[in-house]
Design a protein around this motif. Structure first.
Motif, PDB file in Angstrom:
ATOM      1  N   GLY A 248       1.360  -0.935  -0.170  1.00 42.76           N
ATOM      2  CA  GLY A 248       0.322  -0.323  -0.076  1.00 42.76           C
ATOM      3  C   GLY A 248       0.811   1.194  -0.249  1.00 42.76           C
ATOM      4  N   LYS A 249       1.798   0.411  -0.198  1.00 45.06           N
ATOM      5  CA  LYS A 249       2.576   2.768  -0.683  1.00 45.06           C
ATOM      6  C   LYS A 249       2.708   3.004  -0.929  1.00 45.06           C
ATOM      7  N   PHE A 250       2.298   2.828  -2.537  1.00 48.60           N
ATOM      8  CA  PHE A 250       2.374   3.550  -3.368  1.00 48.60           C
ATOM      9  C   PHE A 250       1.051   4.022  -4.469  1.00 48.60           C
ATOM     10  N   THR A 251       0.017   5.394  -4.681  1.00 42.92           N
ATOM     11  CA  THR A 251      -1.176   5.217  -5.124  1.00 42.92           C
ATOM     12  C   THR A 251      -1.382   4.580  -6.302  1.00 42.92           C
ATOM     13  N   GLU A 252      -0.503   4.592  -7.011  1.00 47.78           N
ATOM     14  CA  GLU A 252       0.112   4.310  -8.310  1.00 47.78           C
ATOM     15  C   GLU A 252       0.305   2.706  -8.171  1.00 47.78           C
ATOM     16  N   VAL A 253       0.723   1.857  -9.015  1.00 45.34           N
ATOM     17  CA  VAL A 253       1.213   0.770  -9.701  1.00 45.34           C
ATOM     18  C   VAL A 253       1.466   0.708 -11.049  1.00 45.34           C
ATOM     19  N   VAL A 254       2.826   0.363 -11.262  1.00 44.24           N
ATOM     20  CA  VAL A 254       3.758   1.204 -12.735  1.00 44.24           C
ATOM     21  C   VAL A 254       4.009  -0.340 -12.717  1.00 44.24           C
ATOM     22  N   PRO A 255       3.482  -1.142 -13.837  1.00 39.95           N
ATOM     23  CA  PRO A 255       4.226  -2.434 -14.785  1.00 39.95           C
ATOM     24  C   PRO A 255       5.490  -1.582 -15.521  1.00 39.95           C
ATOM     25  N   HIS A 256       6.517  -2.783 -14.639  1.00 42.06           N
ATOM     26  CA  HIS A 256       8.029  -2.320 -15.160  1.00 42.06           C
ATOM     27  C   HIS A 256       8.485  -3.849 -14.573  1.00 42.06           C
ATOM     28  N   LEU A 257       9.581  -3.643 -15.305  1.00 40.16           N
ATOM     29  CA  LEU A 257      10.727  -4.746 -15.185  1.00 40.16           C
ATOM     30  C   LEU A 257      12.382  -4.389 -14.911  1.00 40.16           C
ATOM     31  N   THR A 258      12.629  -4.616 -13.883  1.00 40.36           N
ATOM     32  CA  THR A 258      13.388  -3.989 -12.692  1.00 40.36           C
ATOM     33  C   THR A 258      14.901  -4.248 -14.272  1.00 40.36           C
ATOM     34  N   ILE A 259      15.681  -3.525 -13.934  1.00 45.46           N
ATOM     35  CA  ILE A 259      17.048  -3.497 -14.488  1.00 45.46           C
ATOM     36  C   ILE A 259      18.328  -3.365 -14.164  1.00 45.46           C
ATOM     37  N   ALA A 260      17.881  -2.606 -13.164  1.00 48.20           N
ATOM     38  CA  ALA A 260      18.685  -2.229 -12.116  1.00 48.20           C
ATOM     39  C   ALA A 260      18.024  -1.134 -10.738  1.00 48.20           C
ATOM     40  N   ASP A 261      18.754  -1.057  -9.425  1.00 42.74           N
ATOM     41  CA  ASP A 261      17.915  -0.568  -8.293  1.00 42.74           C
ATOM     42  C   ASP A 261      19.118  -0.225  -7.463  1.00 42.74           C
ATOM     43  N   GLY A 262      19.365   1.068  -7.075  1.00 44.90           N
ATOM     44  CA  GLY A 262      20.238   1.537  -5.695  1.00 44.90           C
ATOM     45  C   GLY A 262      21.102   1.958  -6.826  1.00 44.90           C
ATOM     46  N   GLN A 263      20.908   2.609  -8.255  1.00 47.46           N
ATOM     47  CA  GLN A 263      22.375   2.957  -9.360  1.00 47.46           C
ATOM     48  C   GLN A 263      22.229   4.484  -9.204  1.00 47.46           C
ATOM     49  N   ASP A 264      23.390   5.236  -9.258  1.00 48.08           N
ATOM     50  CA  ASP A 264      23.750   6.769  -9.544  1.00 48.08           C
ATOM     51  C   ASP A 264      23.151   6.398 -10.843  1.00 48.08           C
ATOM     52  N   ASP A 265      22.394   8.053 -11.063  1.00 51.75           N
ATOM     53  CA  ASP A 265      22.461   8.220 -12.785  1.00 51.75           C
ATOM     54  C   ASP A 265      23.330   7.746 -13.594  1.00 51.75           C
ATOM     55  N   ALA A 266      24.759   8.169 -13.491  1.00 51.14           N
ATOM     56  CA  ALA A 266      25.833   7.497 -14.533  1.00 51.14           C
ATOM     57  C   ALA A 266      25.668   6.138 -14.749  1.00 51.14           C
ATOM     58  N   VAL A 267      25.445   5.928 -13.963  1.00 46.86           N
ATOM     59  CA  VAL A 267      25.217   3.845 -14.741  1.00 46.86           C
ATOM     60  C   VAL A 267      24.477   3.780 -15.317  1.00 46.86           C
ATOM     61  N   LEU A 268      23.180   4.330 -14.410  1.00 40.12           N
ATOM     62  CA  LEU A 268      21.807   4.233 -15.443  1.00 40.12           C
ATOM     63  C   LEU A 268      21.723   4.896 -16.675  1.00 40.12           C
ATOM     64  N   ASP A 269      22.584   5.472 -16.868  1.00 38.66           N
ATOM     65  CA  ASP A 269      22.590   6.046 -18.580  1.00 38.66           C
ATOM     66  C   ASP A 269      23.432   5.259 -19.789  1.00 38.66           C
ATOM     67  N   GLU A 270      24.847   4.243 -18.696  1.00 37.59           N
ATOM     68  CA  GLU A 270      25.284   3.728 -19.142  1.00 37.59           C
ATOM     69  C   GLU A 270      24.548   2.039 -19.808  1.00 37.59           C
ATOM     70  N   ILE A 271      23.327   2.405 -18.827  1.00 44.68           N
ATOM     71  CA  ILE A 271      22.820   0.352 -19.090  1.00 44.68           C
ATOM     72  C   ILE A 271      21.642   0.840 -20.124  1.00 44.68           C
ATOM     73  N   GLU A 272      20.985   2.262 -19.959  1.00 45.70           N
ATOM     74  CA  GLU A 272      20.108   2.809 -20.975  1.00 45.70           C
ATOM     75  C   GLU A 272      20.580   2.468 -22.152  1.00 45.70           C
ATOM     76  N   THR A 273      21.822   3.260 -22.758  1.00 45.76           N
ATOM     77  CA  THR A 273      22.226   3.227 -23.672  1.00 45.76           C
ATOM     78  C   THR A 273      22.375   2.192 -24.667  1.00 45.76           C
ATOM     79  N   ASP A 274      22.895   0.829 -23.815  1.00 45.88           N
ATOM     80  CA  ASP A 274      23.043  -0.507 -24.352  1.00 45.88           C
ATOM     81  C   ASP A 274      22.003  -1.003 -23.871  1.00 45.88           C
ATOM     82  N   LEU A 275      20.552  -0.402 -23.603  1.00 50.18           N
ATOM     83  CA  LEU A 275      19.200  -1.640 -23.872  1.00 50.18           C
ATOM     84  C   LEU A 275      18.816  -1.221 -25.357  1.00 50.18           C
TER      85      LEU A 275
END
Length: 308
Positions: A248-275
Motif C-alpha cells: 500500500g506504499k504507492f497510490t499507483e502501481v506502474v508495471p515494469h521490468l527492473t534492470i538496475a536498482d540503487g544506482q546513480d544516474d551515470a550508471v543508469l545512463d550507461e545501461i540505458e544506452t546499451d539496452l
C-alpha cells in the motif's frame, strides 16, 4: 519541544516506549551503515589513480527511504560511494552495495531482536554482521506473484546480474503482478486453487518492450500496453485485500521490468544506452508464477496458466 506523557506512558504520537525504540533503531541503523561504508573505503584506501587521488571515496547519500520494523517505520539513508576500482578477475568496475540495507530491503520484522545484539557487539568495533544476519534474513516466508519475461533475458541478464539484487536472489527477468503476497504459510492448496481459478479466467496476452523508464535510482523496461498487467494486479489485490501491492506504499502501481536498482544516474545512463540498441522485443504472457523467499533465495512454488 515538550512532550506530554499520559499516565499510561503514551503520547499524542503513540507509546513513548515505541517512540524511543524507533529512534534507537534509526540511530543504530545509521551508525551501522556509516561503519560499513567506512570499513569499505578503508579497505581500498591504498588504491589511487595516476594523480594520486583515491579511487574509492564518499559521495553523499542515496535517497532516503522508509524501512518498516516491528517498532514502526524508520527513515534510513545509505551512504553513497564513488568506486572507480576495477575487479582484477572480471575486468568490471566494482560497485559498493550495502549488505546491511540492500536496495530491495523495505521491511524487517526482526529488528527488535537485533537491537540488543547490536549493543553487545558494540558500535565502536563495527562488528554488526552476526546481528544483522538476523535482520536480513527476515524476508523468509515472503511471497510474490510475477510474470516471467524470458524474451528479455538476452538483453538484460548481464545488467540485472550486476545491478538488480533480485536477480542475484534467484528471480528471473519479470514484471511483478503482486508483491508482497500472502505469507508462505498461508499459500496452501485452497489459496492456490483460488489463484488458478481467478487467473485461468484471464486471457493470455502479448507485451512489447520498446523503451526504458526510471524511478529514483531505478532503471526499468516499460511494457506496452500495460493494461492487462494492471488488471491482473487489481484482480488479485481485490481477492486478497490484506495484500495490497507493495504494502500500500504507492497510490499507483506502474508495471515494469527492473534492470538496475540503487544506482546513480551515470550508471543508469550507461545501461540505458546499451539496452536501447537491443529494443524492441515482444514477449507472450501465458502464466503467472508464485515465488517464495526461503531466507536466502527466491524459489519457484507454482505456475497458474492464463486462458489461451
Amino acid at each position: 519541544m515538550l512532550t506530554v506523557v499520559n499516565e499510561d506512558s503514551s503520547t499524542r504520537d503513540g507509546s513513548l516506549v515505541d517512540k524511543i525504540v524507533r529512534e534507537g533503531a534509526r540511530r543504530l541503523l545509521a551508525a551501522a551503515l556509516e561503519a560499513e561504508v567506512n570499513s569499505y573505503i578503508a579497505e581500498f584506501a591504498g588504491e589511487r589513480n595516476r594523480s594520486g587521488r583515491c579511487l574509492v571515496v564518499r559521495n553523499g547519500y542515496h535517497q532516503s527511504r522508509s524501512v518498516t520494523t516491528a517498532a514502526g517505520t524508520v527513515e534510513a539513508r545509505v551512504p553513497r560511494v564513488n568506486d572507480k576500482c576495477v575487479d582484477g578477475a572480471t575486468g568490471e568496475r566494482k560497485r559498493f552495495s550495502s549488505v546491511i540495507l540492500p536496495p530491495w530491503c523495505r521491511k524487517s520484522p526482526k529488528i527488535v531482536e537485533v537491537l540488543p545484539l547490536l549493543y553487545l557487539h558494540g558500535l565502536t568495533s563495527g562488528d554488526f554482521v552476526p546481528a544483522l544476519e538476523q535482520l536480513l534474513g527476515s524476508s523468509a516466508g515472503q511471497t510474490g506473484l510475477i510474470v516471467r519475461i524470458p524474451d528479455a533475458e538476452p538483453a538484460v541478464r548481464a545488467w540485472r546480474g550486476r545491478f538488480d539484487p533480485s536477480a542475484r536472489a534467484g528471480v528471473p527477468a519479470h514484471v511483478t503482478v503482486l508483491f508482497p503476497f500472502l505469507d508462505e504459510s498461508r499459500t496452501d492448496s485452497c489459496v492456490c486453487s483460488a489463484l488458478a481459478d481467478a487467473l485461468g479466467k484471464h486471457r493470455a496476452f502479448d507485451l512489447q518492450f520498446e523503451s526504458c523508464g526510471r524511478f529514483p535510482e531505478v532503471l526499468y523496461l516499460a511494457p506496452v500496453p500495460d493494461t492487462q498487467l494492471r488488471r491482473l494486479t487489481e484482480m488479485v489485490a481485490d481477492r486478497w485485500p490484506e495484500a495490497p501491492p507493495y504494502g500500500g506504499k504507492f497510490t499507483e502501481v506502474v508495471p515494469h521490468l527492473t534492470i538496475a536498482d540503487g544506482q546513480d544516474d551515470a550508471v543508469l545512463d550507461e545501461i540505458e544506452t546499451d539496452l536501447l540498441s537491443k529494443l524492441p522485443f515482444t514477449s507472450r504472457v501465458s502464466s503467472v508464477d508464485l515465488m517464495a523467499h526461503d531466507g536466502a533465495k527466491w524459489q519457484w512454488r507454482a505456475s497458474f496458466a492464463l486462458r489461451e
